[in-house]
Each structure stands twice: as structure tokens, then as C-alpha cells.
Scaffold this active site. Structure first.
Site, PDB file in Angstrom:
ATOM      1  N   LYS A  21      37.442  33.391  36.457  1.00  0.00           N
ATOM      2  CA  LYS A  21      38.611  32.984  37.240  1.00  0.00           C
ATOM      3  C   LYS A  21      39.272  31.752  36.616  1.00  0.00           C
ATOM      4  O   LYS A  21      40.499  31.678  36.544  1.00  0.00           O
ATOM      5  CB  LYS A  21      38.215  32.685  38.696  1.00  0.00           C
ATOM      6  CG  LYS A  21      37.694  33.879  39.450  1.00  0.00           C
ATOM      7  CD  LYS A  21      38.664  35.035  39.491  1.00  0.00           C
ATOM      8  CE  LYS A  21      39.774  34.800  40.465  1.00  0.00           C
ATOM      9  NZ  LYS A  21      40.695  35.952  40.573  1.00  0.00           N
ATOM     10  N   THR A  49      40.276  45.680  52.383  1.00  0.00           N
ATOM     11  CA  THR A  49      40.428  46.964  51.699  1.00  0.00           C
ATOM     12  C   THR A  49      39.147  47.752  51.980  1.00  0.00           C
ATOM     13  O   THR A  49      38.173  47.191  52.514  1.00  0.00           O
ATOM     14  CB  THR A  49      40.564  46.757  50.174  1.00  0.00           C
ATOM     15  OG1 THR A  49      39.341  46.153  49.699  1.00  0.00           O
ATOM     16  CG2 THR A  49      41.765  45.876  49.823  1.00  0.00           C
ATOM     17  N   ILE A  67      40.198  40.372  50.829  1.00  0.00           N
ATOM     18  CA  ILE A  67      41.353  41.115  51.316  1.00  0.00           C
ATOM     19  C   ILE A  67      40.825  42.405  51.933  1.00  0.00           C
ATOM     20  O   ILE A  67      40.037  43.125  51.301  1.00  0.00           O
ATOM     21  CB  ILE A  67      42.340  41.425  50.165  1.00  0.00           C
ATOM     22  CG1 ILE A  67      42.775  40.124  49.463  1.00  0.00           C
ATOM     23  CG2 ILE A  67      43.537  42.215  50.673  1.00  0.00           C
ATOM     24  CD1 ILE A  67      43.482  39.114  50.330  1.00  0.00           C
ATOM     25  N   TYR A  81      31.514  34.707  37.273  1.00  0.00           N
ATOM     26  CA  TYR A  81      32.744  34.970  38.021  1.00  0.00           C
ATOM     27  C   TYR A  81      33.640  33.725  38.024  1.00  0.00           C
ATOM     28  O   TYR A  81      34.842  33.816  37.778  1.00  0.00           O
ATOM     29  CB  TYR A  81      32.399  35.388  39.455  1.00  0.00           C
ATOM     30  CG  TYR A  81      33.599  35.615  40.321  1.00  0.00           C
ATOM     31  CD1 TYR A  81      34.329  36.791  40.214  1.00  0.00           C
ATOM     32  CD2 TYR A  81      34.007  34.662  41.248  1.00  0.00           C
ATOM     33  CE1 TYR A  81      35.444  37.016  41.009  1.00  0.00           C
ATOM     34  CE2 TYR A  81      35.116  34.880  42.040  1.00  0.00           C
ATOM     35  CZ  TYR A  81      35.831  36.053  41.921  1.00  0.00           C
ATOM     36  OH  TYR A  81      36.935  36.264  42.708  1.00  0.00           O
TER      37      TYR A  81
END
Length: 144
Positions: free
Chosen positions: A42, A73, A71, A38
Site C-alpha cells: 500500500k 462486497t 467495502i 500488505y
């Protein structure tokens, strides 16, 4: 993730997509876990945005990326309640903002980047994680 060499950064930024998986830092023996994968993805995104901004700028286009943290969601809500939830909640608690972000906040940054007020912004990666990354480098989440 520690810094890569200048040569590794340039390769991540400019290697044709179909050749990326041949790069030495992206070989399976170099990636011990999904976190490292990951982090490399990024890093590659932000480097490629810089490189593409040069190319696309010649055509009058701006190229940027937004790197949001947690975030709120439906997916994030599930993650916060799941097996890694305690770790995610800890990250948020010790971050500078002390909370997760909202989709509207990400949208506001997107509107800035695409609108006339962001006309000078290109080749940039907007990290909007409320300071979680800062906590990993300089705060309570830093490794000694």
C-alpha cells in the site's frame, strides 16, 4: 506501519517494477508476516502514484489511487463471517464512521477523480476506510 526513510520511500516510488523485489526493505527477512507485506504494498502504491503523476502530468494526465477499507462486497461479507471476522468487526466499530463502506461510495470518489470537478487532483492517494487507519494511529486500536 512506521515511516520509512526518505531513501526507502524514493526507491519504492521510482524503482522499475522488474527491480522492486531486489530492494532491501522487500527482502523476505524484512517481512515477518502478511500484514507487513500488505502495508509495504500500500505504501508503494501511494508513493508510485505521486511519482507517476509528475511523469504523466507532462502529458496532461492525472494519476490517483483510491485505498478503500472494508467495502461491503460478497468478499467482505465472507471475511466478516470468517475466522478474522471478529477483528474486522472491531475495526469498524471503533472507526470514526462506525461502519463499512459501499461500492457506490468508492464509485463517487472515482467519479470525482476522473471528472472535471477533480481537475486539480493528481498524485494523491484517497484513503477511504471510515477512519480505521486513524483508529490505529490515534484511537482505540493504537499500540502503546
Amino acid at each position: 506501519m512506521p515511516a520509512l526513510t526518505a531513501k526507502q520511500d524514493k526507491a519504492l516510488a521510482t524503482t522499475p517494477v522488474e527491480e522492486l523485489l531486489a530492494l532491501p526493505p522487500l527482502q523476505a527477512e524484512q517481512i515477518k508476516d502478511s500484514l507487513r507485506a500488505y502495508q509495504l504494498s500500500k505504501r508503494g502504491n501511494s508513493l508510485r502514484v505521486m511519482a507517476e503523476a509528475v511523469r504523466w502530468g507532462k502529458r496532461g494526465a492525472r494519476v490517483n489511487t483510491i485505498s478503500p477499507g472494508i467495502i461491503i462486497t460478497p468478499l467482505a461479507n465472507d471475511e466478516l463471517k470468517g475466522p478474522r471476522g471478529a477483528g474486522y468487526r472491531r475495526m469498524l466499530e471503533v472507526s470514526a464512521a462506525g461502519r463499512a463502506g459501499t461500492p457506490d461510495e468508492v464509485g463517487t470518489v472515482g467519479a470525482l477523480l476522473m471528472g472535471p470537478d477533480g481537475a486539480l487532483i493528481t498524485g494523491s492517494d484517497f484513503l477511504m476506510d471510515g477512519g480505521v487507519t486513524a483508529a490505529y494511529w490515534f484511537g482505540e486500536l493504537a499500540q502503546e
